[in-house]
Design an enzyme around this catalytic site. Structure first.
Site, PDB file in Angstrom:
ATOM      1  N   GLY A  67       5.600  -4.498  -5.405  1.00 40.68           N
ATOM      2  CA  GLY A  67       5.723  -5.926  -5.355  1.00 40.68           C
ATOM      3  C   GLY A  67       7.168  -6.385  -6.088  1.00 40.68           C
ATOM      4  CD  GLU A 105      -0.857   0.701  -4.469  1.00 42.52           C
ATOM      5  OE1 GLU A 105      -0.347  -0.245  -4.099  1.00 42.52           O
ATOM      6  OE2 GLU A 105      -1.609   1.289  -4.768  1.00 42.52           O
ATOM      7  N   PRO A 106       5.663   0.932  -5.351  1.00 36.54           N
ATOM      8  CG  PRO A 106       7.588   2.184  -6.116  1.00 36.54           C
ATOM      9  CD  PRO A 106       5.805   2.196  -6.253  1.00 36.54           C
ATOM     10  N   GLY A 107       7.311  -0.423  -2.680  1.00 37.76           N
ATOM     11  CA  GLY A 107       7.825  -0.186  -1.455  1.00 37.76           C
ATOM     12  C   GLY A 107       9.198  -0.791  -1.189  1.00 37.76           C
ATOM     13  NE  ARG A 108      10.040  -7.053  -0.640  1.00 35.01           N
ATOM     14  CZ  ARG A 108       9.563  -7.866   0.457  1.00 35.01           C
ATOM     15  NH1 ARG A 108      10.715  -8.100   1.432  1.00 35.01           N
ATOM     16  NH2 ARG A 108       8.606  -8.272   0.729  1.00 35.01           N
ATOM     17  NE  ARG A 147      11.470  -9.145   4.706  1.00 37.86           N
ATOM     18  CZ  ARG A 147      12.198  -9.697   3.800  1.00 37.86           C
ATOM     19  NH1 ARG A 147      13.721  -9.942   4.234  1.00 37.86           N
ATOM     20  NH2 ARG A 147      11.823 -10.489   2.972  1.00 37.86           N
ATOM     21  CE1 TYR A 179       6.121 -11.885   5.684  1.00 36.52           C
ATOM     22  CE2 TYR A 179       7.989 -10.595   5.777  1.00 36.52           C
ATOM     23  CZ  TYR A 179       6.722 -10.889   5.816  1.00 36.52           C
ATOM     24  OH  TYR A 179       5.897  -9.645   5.969  1.00 36.52           O
ATOM     25  CB  CYS A 230      12.658 -16.330  25.470  1.00 35.75           C
ATOM     26  SG  CYS A 230      13.862 -15.347  26.573  1.00 35.75           S
ATOM     27  CD  GLU A 231       8.922 -16.784  20.838  1.00 43.18           C
ATOM     28  OE1 GLU A 231       8.690 -17.882  20.360  1.00 43.18           O
ATOM     29  OE2 GLU A 231       8.203 -16.221  21.592  1.00 43.18           O
TER      30      GLU A 231
HETATM   31  C1  LIG Z   1       2.655  -3.841   0.543  1.00 41.42           C
HETATM   32  C2  LIG Z   1       1.929  -3.318  -0.803  1.00 41.42           C
HETATM   33  C3  LIG Z   1       2.717  -2.573  -1.407  1.00 41.42           C
HETATM   34  C4  LIG Z   1       4.262  -2.553  -1.463  1.00 41.42           C
HETATM   35  O1  LIG Z   1       4.858  -3.865  -1.791  1.00 41.42           O
HETATM   36  P1  LIG Z   1       6.365  -4.038  -2.077  1.00 41.42           P
HETATM   37  O2  LIG Z   1       6.375  -5.480  -2.370  1.00 41.42           O
HETATM   38  O3  LIG Z   1       7.094  -3.357  -0.918  1.00 41.42           O
HETATM   39  O4  LIG Z   1       6.715  -3.290  -3.189  1.00 41.42           O
HETATM   40  C5  LIG Z   1       2.103  -2.030  -2.414  1.00 41.42           C
HETATM   41  N1  LIG Z   1       0.566  -1.911  -2.466  1.00 41.42           N
HETATM   42  C6  LIG Z   1      -0.187  -2.700  -1.663  1.00 41.42           C
HETATM   43  C7  LIG Z   1      -1.553  -2.605  -1.539  1.00 41.42           C
HETATM   44  C8  LIG Z   1       0.645  -3.362  -0.532  1.00 41.42           C
HETATM   45  O5  LIG Z   1      -0.073  -3.992   0.377  1.00 41.42           O
END
Ligand SMILES: *Cc1c(COP(=O)(O)O)cnc(C)c1O
Length: 419
Positions: A239, A274-277, A313, A317, A344-345
């Protein structure tokens, strides 16, 4: 900090000019900087290096094999949310003991596949899921390691579509039900409750909501431990936000880690993040060509060959992405424009009422911060083949996924058979 930068007037990814890539692969295409990816992962790993911890990259942010492969080789684990993501993790050789499985709707087949591989734990989101995992593990004659995902009911102050930790969201188990459901998990013969998990949302730009959540979670962990629940893992989810170029200044991983570790002092649990973004977001751009410039009555439209099917995105969002010309010119005028795609949106836009250097027809531009939730959310809407993905490593590059062909676009389809 990333490795997209101008050298002279040309925009580069690491040591490769993006216009050269456009010549080679055509447009639109995604380009990732491996050095940026790994730098972000290392920053996270180092921030938590002082305590037993595991960084499980959130696969859904960008699930391309080359991205997963680079991160897993650098020691990352994976946070998966589907059987497909499990298969991708296996394909790049991610050890089972570095995989956690999140998500509110895990199917029987997905649970079985994850148990067969022997993942570290399931982040369980409901009592029904807990019982389903217990039953399947029982049929397989094993015990499933589980954490309960707790919804701490804090407001992450981000876009409502990416808030997950409030009581009105579908995610997690309400805080006040936690003790009862852990007790049930202790009684079930084929699950072992070894962890607690929480993930409150995405693109958070301050530490306060994280701190508030971790305080609530810490109290609960202390209660559970006192009640004899044998917790070994605390998963704090992902997050952490990134700068998209609109003046956000989210905390760096270091500051985030310090704030979390302060709240968790003395807790003898292994931390999972659990970093993603924050790992991939600013490690990728979407390069597109301007097809047309159209003067409307009220607006000027810059129409590109990339659309919301490639990067959704903004449509989903109302997200902001900064846009750069691949060729910088200092004497160029600026214009207020909408940068839009061919779909076409009306929601098919990358920027609205944005002051940008004047773009001409045929010119190339880069939509920045497109590494996370870009390609992984792309679709074939309007029957558009998905764009290729290129990864850059220093002065070399590789097409890590070619552009989809029209045959691939229609693969497996047929008319209703005669007779
Ligand atoms: C989407 C998600 C993440 C990653 O979130 P980011 O904002 O990309 O860091 C981590 N854990 C869970 C359970 C998620 O659904």
């Amino acid at each position: 900090m990333d490795y997209f930068h101008y050298v002279g007037d040309r925009l580069y990814c690491e040591e490769v000019p993006l216009d050269d890539l456009a010549q080679t692969v055509g447009t639109p295409f995604y380009c990732y900087s491996e050095r940026t990816l790994l730098r972000h992962l290392k920053a996270f790993q180092q921030a938590f290096a002082g305590v037993p911890s595991l960084i499980c990259y959130s696969v859904k942010a960008n699930s391309t094999l080359a991205v997963l492969d680079s991160l897993v080789r650098q020691g990352a684990g994976l946070d998966i949310v589907s059987g497909g993501e499990l298969a991708r993790g296996r394909r790049v050789g991610c050890p089972a003991e570095r995989i956690v499985f999140s998500g509110v709707g895990k199917s029987e087949a997905e649970i079985r596949a994850a148990l067969e591989y022997g993942i570290l734990m399931f982040n369980v989101e409901s009592p029904s899921e807990l019982r389903r995992i217990d039953r399947i593990a029982g049929q397989m004659g094993i015990k499933a390691p589980v954490a309960l995902r707790i919804n701490p009911d804090v407001d992450p102050q981000t876009h409502p579509y990416i808030s997950t930790g409030m009581s009105r969201n579908k995610f997690g188990i309400p805080h006040r039900q936690a003790m009862a459901i852990y007790r049930e998990a202790m009684r079930l013969p084929h699950v072992s409750p070894i962890g607690l998990d929480c993930h409150i949302g995405s693109q958070l730009t301050t530490v306060e909501p994280f701190v508030e959540a971790v305080r609530r979670v810490r109290l609960l962990v202390d209660e559970l431990r006192a009640a004899g629940v044998p917790l070994r893992y605390l998963d704090l989810g992902g997050g952490l936000g990134i700068p998209y170029g609109r003046g956000e200044s989210p905390p760096l991983p270091d500051l985030y880690a310090q704030a979390m570790l302060k709240e968790l002092e003395g807790l003898p649990l292994i931390l999972i993040l659990e970093p993603g973004r924050v790992i991939v977001g600013n490690a990728g751009v979407l390069v597109a060509r301007v097809e047309y410039v159209k003067e409307g009555d009220e607006k000027r439209f810059v129409i590109t060959d990339a659309g919301m099917n490639d990067l959704m995105r903004p449509a989903l969002y109302d997200a902001y992405h900064s846009i750069l010309p691949l060729e910088r010119q200092f004497d160029r005028e600026e214009r207020t424009v909408d940068v839009v795609g061919p779909i076409c949106e009306t929601t098919d836009f990358f920027a609205r009422d944005r002051l940008l250097p004047e773009f001409r027809e045929g010119e190339l531009l880069a939509v920045r911060s497109a590494g996370a939730y870009g390609f992984s959310m792309s679709s074939n809407y309007n029957s558009r083949p998905r764009p290729p993905e290129v990864m850059v490593r220093g002065d070399r590059f590789a097409v890590v996924r070619p552009r989809e062909s029209l045959d691939q676009l229609m693969a497996g389809e047929s008319a209703f058979p005669e007779g």
